[in-house]
Each structure stands twice: as C-alpha cells, then as structure tokens.
Design a protein around this motif. Structure first.
Motif, short mmCIF file in Angstrom:
data_model
loop_
_atom_site.label_atom_id
_atom_site.label_comp_id
_atom_site.label_asym_id
_atom_site.label_seq_id
_atom_site.Cartn_x
_atom_site.Cartn_y
_atom_site.Cartn_z
N ALA A 1 31.64 7.53 4.60
CA ALA A 1 32.65 8.11 3.72
C ALA A 1 32.17 9.42 3.10
O ALA A 1 32.93 10.39 2.99
N TRP A 2 30.92 9.43 2.70
CA TRP A 2 30.33 10.62 2.08
C TRP A 2 30.35 11.82 3.02
O TRP A 2 30.76 12.92 2.66
N ALA A 3 29.91 11.59 4.27
CA ALA A 3 29.88 12.66 5.26
C ALA A 3 31.28 13.18 5.54
O ALA A 3 31.51 14.39 5.64
N ASP B 1 37.73 7.17 -2.12
CA ASP B 1 37.62 6.09 -3.10
C ASP B 1 37.60 4.74 -2.41
O ASP B 1 36.72 3.90 -2.66
N GLY B 2 38.54 4.52 -1.50
CA GLY B 2 38.62 3.24 -0.81
C GLY B 2 37.55 3.06 0.24
O GLY B 2 36.99 1.95 0.40
N LEU B 3 37.23 4.12 0.97
CA LEU B 3 36.22 4.03 2.02
C LEU B 3 34.84 3.71 1.45
O LEU B 3 34.12 2.85 1.97
N ASP C 1 30.78 -4.13 -5.67
CA ASP C 1 32.07 -3.45 -5.72
C ASP C 1 31.93 -2.16 -6.53
O ASP C 1 31.83 -2.20 -7.76
N VAL C 2 31.92 -1.02 -5.85
CA VAL C 2 31.76 0.27 -6.52
C VAL C 2 32.87 1.21 -6.05
O VAL C 2 32.89 1.63 -4.89
N PRO C 3 33.81 1.55 -6.92
CA PRO C 3 34.87 2.50 -6.52
C PRO C 3 34.30 3.88 -6.23
O PRO C 3 33.46 4.40 -6.99
N GLY C 4 34.77 4.49 -5.17
CA GLY C 4 34.30 5.83 -4.85
C GLY C 4 34.63 6.85 -5.91
O GLY C 4 33.88 7.81 -6.11
N ARG C 5 35.74 6.66 -6.62
CA ARG C 5 36.13 7.63 -7.65
C ARG C 5 35.08 7.71 -8.76
O ARG C 5 34.90 8.76 -9.38
N ARG D 1 22.53 5.54 -3.35
CA ARG D 1 21.84 6.28 -2.29
C ARG D 1 21.73 5.43 -1.03
O ARG D 1 21.79 5.96 0.09
N THR D 2 21.56 4.12 -1.20
CA THR D 2 21.50 3.24 -0.04
C THR D 2 22.81 3.24 0.73
O THR D 2 22.83 3.34 1.96
N VAL D 3 23.92 3.17 -0.01
CA VAL D 3 25.23 3.23 0.64
C VAL D 3 25.37 4.55 1.41
O VAL D 3 25.80 4.56 2.58
N ASN D 4 24.99 5.64 0.78
CA ASN D 4 25.14 6.95 1.41
C ASN D 4 24.20 7.18 2.58
O ASN D 4 24.45 8.05 3.42
N SER D 5 23.11 6.42 2.64
CA SER D 5 22.12 6.62 3.71
C SER D 5 22.47 5.86 4.98
O SER D 5 21.91 6.12 6.04
N LEU D 6 23.40 4.91 4.89
CA LEU D 6 23.80 4.15 6.07
C LEU D 6 24.86 4.93 6.85
O LEU D 6 25.82 5.43 6.27
N ASN D 7 24.65 5.06 8.16
CA ASN D 7 25.55 5.86 8.99
C ASN D 7 25.77 7.23 8.37
O ASN D 7 26.92 7.67 8.15
N PRO D 8 24.69 7.97 8.07
CA PRO D 8 24.80 9.17 7.24
C PRO D 8 25.61 10.32 7.83
O PRO D 8 26.02 11.22 7.10
N LEU D 9 25.85 10.30 9.13
CA LEU D 9 26.61 11.40 9.73
C LEU D 9 28.11 11.13 9.78
O LEU D 9 28.90 12.06 9.95
N GLU D 10 28.51 9.85 9.60
CA GLU D 10 29.92 9.52 9.75
C GLU D 10 30.46 8.61 8.66
O GLU D 10 31.60 8.13 8.76
#
Length: 216
Positions: free
Chosen positions: A50-52, A65-67, A78-82, A39-48
C-alpha cells in the motif's frame, strides 16, 4: 582526503525533518502496538504494498487507508492507514538547511523524495505555516523529483538516473543522503558516495568529512 563533487543529492523526510519513524514509535507506544510495527508492515512486499502504491500515486489516501489496514490486520493488529498519513511530516532541522545552503555554494543540489499525494505541496503537511516553511527549503534545490508526481519511487534506479540527467552531472561525482539503506544501494551501485542518515549531528559530521565543506 576529501573528494571533489559536482552535486549533493538529498532525500527529504528524515533528513531535513525529524524522522517519521520517531512519530511511528510514539504512535505505537500510545496505541499499544509492538515497537516498529508500522515499519514492519511497510517493509513487507516493499515494491508493491500500500505504501509503495501511494507514493507512486496509484491509489489515493482513502484507498490507502483500507489497504494499509488490511496489511496490518494480516500481521495481527488493526491500524487504519489514515492514522499513519498524519504522522509523515516531521519538524524541520535548521542546521541541515544551512548545510544545504553551503553545499549549494559549492555545486549543484537536488532532492529525490518518496512522497504521497496528500497535504499541501511536496511536504505532505496539512498546516499552512509549516507548508510555507518547507516550501522555502524545496525552492533551494536546483531540481526536485517527487515520486508522487513522477510515478516512480526509490529504490527504482531510474529515479537516480533522472536526477543526474536533470542536473547534468556524473553519478560518480555525486553524494546521496537518505535515511533508508534500501534507497542508498542503487545510488551506490551507480558510483555515488552515500551517507545513511541516522540523525542530524551524524549527517553533518559525515558530510563534512566526505566533502571538506564547513557546514557548521
């Protein structure tokens, strides 16, 4: 005092299904990551981030996966997006589906879901049986907006306006439910009554109190 509403508008993941955050936490515990790291990864730069970009279909699963991995590495792990994509589709909450049917009997119902162009249909699951089960729920809505098809995602205010336009309702006569506070604010700013979903029982209690509908 309860209010009269023209429509109840719903998020999907974490509302009709168990929260992906629960799956994130299990993954973190199993792999030795700090709690809520994903959730911390996803909350940083939340509008732009990898998740967004994935939820707007600007990147595919392989690129995500790479982003995501690069974003996680920047925070020390190290956490793969896949791996994260496999955690998105939770278990269905039948009592919430029943509440949706009740609400549909009182007015219009819509769904705004930030989803990704992965899996089978809007639910993002790879399991045929589960996809069919969730497709039956999606079919109950009078209108469904998927971020991955529209190219706009919550909390962009336009996505809420498009839902109200499609349903032909006044935002001030709508309820919006979501498990993320950041997604509730634009709806609230438009005049919608909002409910932040933290669990199944709490959702039913708060929606009953707000609408007066007998949901159980």
């Amino acid at each position: 005092m309860t209010r009269s509403f023209q429509a109840i508008i719903w998020d999907f993941g974490g509302v009709f299904t168990s929260s992906p955050f629960e799956a994130f936490n299990r993954y973190e515990a199993e792999t030795g990551l700090p709690p809520d790291f994903i959730r911390t990864v996803n909350s940083l730069n939340p509008l732009e981030n990898a998740w967004a970009r994935l939820e707007r279909s600007e990147v595919d699963a392989a690129t995500f996966d790479g982003l995501f991995r690069a974003e996680a590495q920047a925070l020390g792990h190290d956490v793969p997006g896949r791996d994260i994509l496999g955690l998105l589709s939770g278990s269905l909450r039948p009592r919430v589906v029943n509440a949706l049917r009740v609400c549909k009997g009182h007015g219009k119902v819509g769904c705004i879901t930030n989803n990704a162009p992965i899996g089978k249909g809007a639910s993002m699951t790879q399991d045929d049986k589960k996809a069919a089960e969730l497709a039956e729920v999606f079919a109950l809505f009078d209108h469904l907006i998927e971020s991955s098809k529209l190219g706009i995602r919550k909390p962009d205010p336009r996505i809420y306006a498009l839902m109200c336009e499609a349903l032909d309702v006044d935002p001030k006569a709508c309820v919006y439910l979501d498990d993320l506070g950041i997604n509730l604010k634009p709806a609230r700013d438009m005049g919608m009554a909002t409910i932040k979903v933290s669990g199944e029982e709490q959702l039913l209690t708060d929606l009953e109190a707000l609408t007066g509908y007998a949901l159980r």
